[in-house]
Design a protein around this motif. Structure first.
Motif, PDB file in Angstrom:
ATOM      1  N   ILE B 111       0.842  -1.206   0.000  1.00 48.95           N
ATOM      2  CA  ILE B 111       0.000   0.000   0.000  1.00 48.95           C
ATOM      3  C   ILE B 111       0.880   1.261   0.000  1.00 48.95           C
ATOM      4  O   ILE B 111       0.652   2.194  -0.767  1.00 48.95           O
ATOM      5  CB  ILE B 111      -0.940   0.015   1.231  1.00 48.95           C
ATOM      6  N   GLU B 114       2.318   1.791  -3.408  1.00 48.90           N
ATOM      7  CA  GLU B 114       1.333   2.235  -4.390  1.00 48.90           C
ATOM      8  C   GLU B 114       1.013   3.718  -4.194  1.00 48.90           C
ATOM      9  O   GLU B 114       0.969   4.491  -5.161  1.00 48.90           O
ATOM     10  CB  GLU B 114       0.063   1.382  -4.285  1.00 48.90           C
ATOM     11  N   PHE B 234      -6.096   5.215  -7.107  1.00 46.30           N
ATOM     12  CA  PHE B 234      -6.006   4.115  -6.146  1.00 46.30           C
ATOM     13  C   PHE B 234      -7.223   3.196  -6.210  1.00 46.30           C
ATOM     14  O   PHE B 234      -7.090   1.982  -6.172  1.00 46.30           O
ATOM     15  CB  PHE B 234      -5.834   4.667  -4.729  1.00 46.30           C
ATOM     16  N   PHE B 235      -8.417   3.788  -6.291  1.00 51.79           N
ATOM     17  CA  PHE B 235      -9.632   2.975  -6.219  1.00 51.79           C
ATOM     18  C   PHE B 235     -10.262   2.746  -7.590  1.00 51.79           C
ATOM     19  O   PHE B 235     -11.244   2.029  -7.705  1.00 51.79           O
ATOM     20  CB  PHE B 235     -10.666   3.635  -5.304  1.00 51.79           C
ATOM     21  N   TRP B 261     -18.343   3.342  -0.949  1.00 54.92           N
ATOM     22  CA  TRP B 261     -17.954   1.932  -0.873  1.00 54.92           C
ATOM     23  C   TRP B 261     -19.105   1.044  -1.308  1.00 54.92           C
ATOM     24  O   TRP B 261     -18.915  -0.080  -1.720  1.00 54.92           O
ATOM     25  CB  TRP B 261     -17.563   1.635   0.582  1.00 54.92           C
ATOM     26  N   ILE B 313      -6.471   1.211   5.029  1.00 49.77           N
ATOM     27  CA  ILE B 313      -6.628   1.055   3.591  1.00 49.77           C
ATOM     28  C   ILE B 313      -6.271  -0.360   3.146  1.00 49.77           C
ATOM     29  O   ILE B 313      -6.943  -0.958   2.315  1.00 49.77           O
ATOM     30  CB  ILE B 313      -5.793   2.120   2.858  1.00 49.77           C
ATOM     31  N   ALA B 314      -5.214  -0.911   3.760  1.00 47.46           N
ATOM     32  CA  ALA B 314      -4.821  -2.281   3.419  1.00 47.46           C
ATOM     33  C   ALA B 314      -5.961  -3.245   3.759  1.00 47.46           C
ATOM     34  O   ALA B 314      -6.287  -4.148   2.990  1.00 47.46           O
ATOM     35  CB  ALA B 314      -3.551  -2.679   4.171  1.00 47.46           C
ATOM     36  N   LYS B 317      -8.706  -2.794   1.183  1.00 48.95           N
ATOM     37  CA  LYS B 317      -8.346  -3.242  -0.154  1.00 48.95           C
ATOM     38  C   LYS B 317      -8.282  -4.766  -0.241  1.00 48.95           C
ATOM     39  O   LYS B 317      -8.678  -5.345  -1.232  1.00 48.95           O
ATOM     40  CB  LYS B 317      -7.013  -2.623  -0.555  1.00 48.95           C
ATOM     41  N   TYR B 318      -7.733  -5.390   0.813  1.00 52.41           N
ATOM     42  CA  TYR B 318      -7.552  -6.842   0.743  1.00 52.41           C
ATOM     43  C   TYR B 318      -8.618  -7.618   1.501  1.00 52.41           C
ATOM     44  O   TYR B 318      -8.555  -8.843   1.581  1.00 52.41           O
ATOM     45  CB  TYR B 318      -6.164  -7.221   1.270  1.00 52.41           C
TER      46      TYR B 318
END
Lengths: 791, 339
Positions: B111, B114, B234-235, B261, B313-314, B317-318
């Motif tokens: 992250i 990135e 990023f998204f 989201w 954020i990690a 994202k995951y």
């Protein structure tokens, strides 16, 4: 902070739905969510149990016949211990919802049940769940429970108010924000009540030591008060926002605080010693017993309200036990004041009384509202205690305070926000906010309302303009421009490179908790930094080595039967350094950890040992661009079987250690573990200076010759290489070790080493005879210098 | 020799050469080059075409092309038969790699990398601040004086009265500005600490990235543009963002950026508190008080700052549901994360 929507309606009404309001408030910077209370399904009605007999097939269940004022009774099975004949109970009919649960016709041990008799808790009307709720006998059977109990549905908004917005800590404050959303004025209140001839000055004499501690102090005397249970409206109001009802005086003071944001205090006037009320700093070690029975020793940071005999309250934080209002109280002194935010905060932190009152004082009180608040309290008290006698006057000690005035420049605001707002729009926004102003062309002179303690500078008004205009309405500028002068080289580039190298070579990157216990800091002999207020003894130190973090991860995996593992972590360590401004030196470290001494796979089991680790380290340094690293055996400490230093350009840049059994047992590890720590800051210095310069490749053919020599065990590979290199300086290109051989037939102390030597000239094709000569020279020197014989 | 004879001759020499190719006496590529290469025989024919009568040109052209196709197809056939006849490799290609770890990069690194690369592209350079810092850098200089209610927002580990473990990367702003003149365009990632109990949702340490841009005439509108660019990179370019007012003592105005989201699952309801919006970062225009601490002239310069939490954020994202997994070092967890 909880806000009741019904309560809010006293000030301003909105047709927006709850979730719309959440959205609007959020866009104004007031984060919130909501839930419903007292929302009883209309299918929940009053019923009368007319028959109650034991269930034939269940000991604890009863089969009830319930009259609901319809043609036939309902059969309902009930397990509550307190169900009996001739009581009124709440009935949830088929189809009604109890929280998320829908009531259906159900067969219980062979008998159908057509509804449910509910407990207080099931209805959300209380905490009682010991049995069913038994209703007053005067309710009407068959009617809706909500209307019979006069339960009003309400929406409770829970706000997360940021510390700057002290003005929003009340229903009035939230109403003011809602008035921005609705573009409506809030209802103004005025309170008239009957005053007596009672002169407060005959009873109380207030002195304020220092107006910085207490900018305003007002009080009023109220006699003939009856302390009793609160009237229903009051009870309901404060309970709706989660407060417990105590008595009419305490509840009313609380109500006013949640209503208007001003905390009030009530003293039992007859318990005060003498006429004198003094607001002052506490004397050192002065004592007070507080409402909660704590005896506190005060310091001069605390502000107290004192009578002739000493402190009767810690100002703005907590009252004294002695002067509190009790059921026997008849005369009260009502206090409405403003205290210094910082002192209140220090005091509330110190005694851990961060309660509703101090929270409001800390964030700033509306200085102008102090008297209005007292009036509202008095007015509401009188409506409940008709016999109460109010002093015709009140005491109001205050430092004169002028209205805050801020100059505002429209063009500056627009160039700061990147907007192009017209003066008219700005005026509208100021009107919404209750900001009065004079304007001349682009300049505004703004008078800030007394409740907005957070607005002090022009930039604060820029924020208000942006907030009311709407952050989302401000256009986003994506024309990025930046100066070349702001570009810098990334000093940690080496770490990115290392991660790529390591992860591409089968290493897994780990991040560990950098807070250690004392034992874990002993992996380094440098002093670790200790925390004053650790979470626990296990996390008392900041790491001074990465080793324990890797060991814990390896141990975690070994227990889960992982095979051979290669881990690494790149992170900071800190060691104590007295001279530094922050008492520490931070260094970046790469730590490698290997679990196991063999690698198993379908192609066979391969041993894993120190030489493989050295291979990895060579690989890493080679990929960074370094040609040569060397190793030195180091002295061991309590944690390892061996320790080897890694030398780069003559400097010690790291270590390889094999963890010994005692450490292994501490971490509950069984397999062998090798750890390698590399000081990245040291490596980085060399890395920065690295230059690659191309050497011409040679096109003339080379000649290879192998030699095998017998040398004592004490002679190292490096020794041999050095001798060979010095023996042949011009045409020897390369030396490779191809074999080490130990044979029983040799002398005990002797080993055989085989080397392949490559000869090549940059100018011509070599003749075999030239090479023969060189080889002879090499062998002679090996014999002379190292006593190495040719095999 | 006439063109027609010439064509005939080439055809017959090719046919005889091709026999040798078939017997593997001659190399396929060699013959290919002899006839069809840049200096091959076929290319010698085209200049001769110019001398032919205009009405016969197309006839000869076709003849030449036919011969070219003839040669090419023969040689192609040969190529494919040689390959299939040679490919006698017999291995079980499904066998696994002989050593079982492929290596992995930690999600926090992924992250950070990135985000760094997204901002590097628009000129933000990375700098680093110390993990152990003083009350001054972590609080005072950022307009959070002692006894400010905002201190309640961050529970702090202290080493002594003045020295502490940084609670945010915002202190890097102060360090950098004290040592450098504008323009400033930096990113500062790093580890921060909070004195909070460890649970599924919180840990006593985590990672942040701080961003700071200071120059003449920096606007709130650019702050929005910069962070919307980030969100899109990023998204994904379809991301919906919103900015809402918030409060940080070191920025004025302050904002938080949310991304939409969605509300497609129960966990979406939980993590967005039923709103569908998710808070991603805090930001704002640098407060004049901060400029005062670092001796920048706030009449000349303006700027914006932002900070985001990496773990959060990690986890989003995951789809990681327990923050502790990030620090446990479980191989089964780590091996899932690659570049």
């Amino acid at each position: 902070m909880k806000i009741s929507r019904n309560w809010l309606n006293n000030y301003i009404e909105s047709d927006k739905t709850n979730s719309e309001l959440v959205d609007y408030f959020t866009h104004l910077g007031l984060e919130c969510n909501y839930h419903l209370i007292n929302s009883l399904d209309s299918n929940i009605i009053v019923g009368k149990v007319v028959e109650c007999i034991k269930h034939p097939d269940a000991d604890r269940l009863k089969v009830c016949q319930v009259d609901i004022a319809s043609e036939s009774n309902l059969t309902i099975i009930c397990g509550a211990p307190n169900v009996k004949e001739n009581i009124l109970v709440p009935i949830a009919k088929i189809g009604s919802h109890i929280s998320d649960f829908k009531i259906k016709k159900t067969k219980i041990r062979g008998i159908y049940s057509y509804g449910m008799i509910c407990s207080e808790k099931e209805l959300g009307l209380g905490e009682n769940h010991d049995g069913i709720m038994i209703l007053d006998n005067n309710l009407e059977v068959g009617q809706k429970l909500a209307s019979e109990l006069e339960i009003e549905e309400d929406s409770i908004f829970d706000f997360d108010i940021t510390p700057n917005r002290g003005d929003c800590f009340s229903h009035l404050g939230i109403a003011r924000e809602l008035s921005i959303i609705e573009n409506l004025k809030i209802k103004k209140e005025k309170f008239d009540f009957k005053k007596s001839k009672l002169d407060i000055l005959d009873y109380v004499d207030v002195t304020i030591d220092d107006y910085d501690l207490c900018p305003r102090y007002a009080c009023r005397l109220i006699k003939n008060v009856e302390v009793k249970e609160s009237p229903l409206w009051l009870k309901k109001s404060i309970e709706s926002i989660g407060q417990k009802s105590v008595n009419n005086i305490v509840d009313l003071a609380n109500y006013i605080m949640f209503d208007l944001g001003q905390p009030l205090h009530t003293f039992d006037y007859d318990k005060l010693n003498g006429n004198k009320i003094e607001v002052r700093r506490a004397h050192e070690n002065e004592k007070i017993i507080c409402l909660n029975n704590d005896e506190n020793k005060l310091t001069s940071d605390d502000i107290v309200i004192a009578d002739n005999s000493g402190p009767v309250a810690i100002a703005g934080v907590i009252g004294g036990l002695e002067s509190q209002v009790t059921s026997k109280t008849t005369n009260i002194l009502l206090e409405s004041a403003v205290f210094n935010e910082i002192n209140i905060r220090k005091t509330s932190k110190k005694y851990d009384y961060a309660k509703e009152a101090s929270k409001r004082f800390e964030r700033g009180i509306d200085y102008e509202n102090v008297i209005h608040v007292m009036d509202k309290f008095t007015y509401l008290l009188l409506s409940d205690c008709k016999k109460a006698v109010i002093s015709f006057n009140y005491i109001d000690k205050c430092k004169s305070k002028s209205n805050k005035c801020i100059e505002f420049d429209v063009s500056k605001c627009n160039s700061f926000l990147g907007t192009s707002l017209a003066n008219k729009e700005i005026k509208n926004i100021f009107n919404y906010l209750g900001i009065k102003f004079y304007d001349k062309e682009n300049y505004f002179k703004c008078f800030i309302p007394s409740y907005r303690n957070d607005l002090e500078r022009e930039v604060d008004l820029f924020e208000e303009v942006a907030r009311v205009y709407g952050y989302d309405s401000i256009e986003s500028n994506m024309n990025f421009k930046f100066s070349i002068n702001s570009l810098l080289r990334d000093e940690n580039l080496i770490e990115d490179k290392l991660r790529t190298i390591l992860s591409n070579n089968g290493f897994n990157e780990h991040y560990s908790n950098s807070l250690y216990n004392k034992k874990e800091t002993t992996f380094s002999n440098e002093n670790a930094i200790r925390l004053m207020n650790p979470l626990s003894k296990d996390m008392e130190y900041l790491r001074n080595t990465l080793t324990p973090g890797i060991l814990k991860a390896l141990s975690f995996n070994e227990k889960r039967e992982s095979e051979f593992l290669k881990y690494y972590e790149i992170g900071s360590i800190n060691v104590y350094s007295k001279k530094k401004y922050n008492l520490s030196t931070e260094r970046r470290i790469l730590s490698l950890g290997y679990l196991g001494d063999k690698i198993k796979s379908w192609s066979g089991t391969k041993p894993f040992n120190l030489s493989n680790v050295k291979g990895d380290i060579s690989m890493i340094f080679h990929n960074l661009g370094f040609n040569k690293i060397s190793y030195k055996i180091d002295t061991i400490d309590n944690n390892c079987n061996y320790k080897i230093s890694i030398i780069l350009n003559g400097q010690n840049v790291g270590e390889i250690i094999e963890i010994n059994d005692s450490v292994k047992s501490y971490y509950d590890l069984e397999r062998s573990v090798i750890i390698c720590n590399i000081e990245l800051d040291k490596v980085n210095v060399f890395y920065d200076k690295l230059k690659i310069s191309y050497k011409k490749t040679i096109s003339y053919p080379s000649i290879n010759r192998d030699i095998a020599i017998l040398v004592p065990h004490s002679i190292t590979h490096d020794d041999i290489i050095n001798v060979i290199r010095k023996s042949s300086t011009k045409i020897l290109r390369d030396i490779k070790l191809f074999d080490i051989y130990d044979d029983k037939n040799f002398d005990k102390n002797t080993k055989s080493m085989g080397y392949s030597l490559k000869f090549q000239s940059t100018e011509r094709t070599l003749k075999s005879s030239e090479v023969d000569k060189e080889i002879k020279l090499v062998l002679d020197n090996l014999l002379n210098k190292l006593n190495a014989k040719q095999r | 020799m006439s063109l027609s004879e010439k064509i005939q001759e080439i055809k017959s020499t090719f046919d005889s050469d091709y026999k040798s190719v078939k017997n593997n006496q001659l190399d396929n590529q060699l013959i290919y080059n002899k006839y069809l290469g840049r200096k091959g025989l076929m290319n010698t024919l085209y200049p001769l075409l110019a001398e032919v009568d205009a009405n016969k040109k197309s006839e000869f052209g076709k003849k030449i092309n036919d011969l070219k196709n003839h040669i090419a197809s023969k040689l192609d056939d040969k190529q494919s038969t040689t390959n299939s006849s040679k490919n006698k490799l017999k291995v079980d290609l499904s066998l696994p790699k002989s050593y079982d770890s492929f290596g992995s990069i930690h999600p926090i690194t992924l992250i950070i990398d990135e985000i760094k690369s997204i901002f590097n592209r628009i000129g933000f350079s990375s700098v680093y601040g110390p993990e152990i810092d003083t009350d001054y850098y972590n609080f005072e200089a950022l307009n959070i004086p002692k006894h400010h209610p905002a201190r309640d927002m961050q529970d702090t580990f202290y080493i002594n009265d003045q020295v502490l473990l940084r609670t945010h990367t915002s202190g890097s702003q102060v360090h950098f500005m004290k040592n450098n003149e504008p323009p400033v365009r930096i990113l500062s990632p790093g580890r921060v600490y909070r004195n909070e109990d460890i649970s599924v949702r919180s840990y006593c340490l985590f990672h942040q990235i701080e961003g700071l841009y200071v120059d003449k005439n920096v606007t709130f509108s650019e702050l929005k543009g910069t962070l919307e660019y980030f969100a899109k990179e990023f998204f994904g370019s379809n991301v919906k963002t919103r900015f809402r007012p918030s409060y940080f003592p070191f920025t004025e105005p302050s904002a938080e950026m949310d991304v939409y989201w969605g509300l497609n699952s129960e966990s979406d309801y939980r993590i967005t508190k039923g709103t569908g919006w998710l808070e991603i970062l805090g930001c704002g225009m640098v407060d004049p008080e901060v400029f005062k601490s670092v001796e920048y002239d706030s009449d000349r310069y303006s700027g914006f700052a932002f900070g985001l939490g990496i773990e959060r954020i990690a986890m989003l994202k995951y789809g990681i549901d327990d923050i502790r997994l990030l620090y446990e070092g479980d191989f089964k967890f780590l091996e899932q994360f690659k570049k």
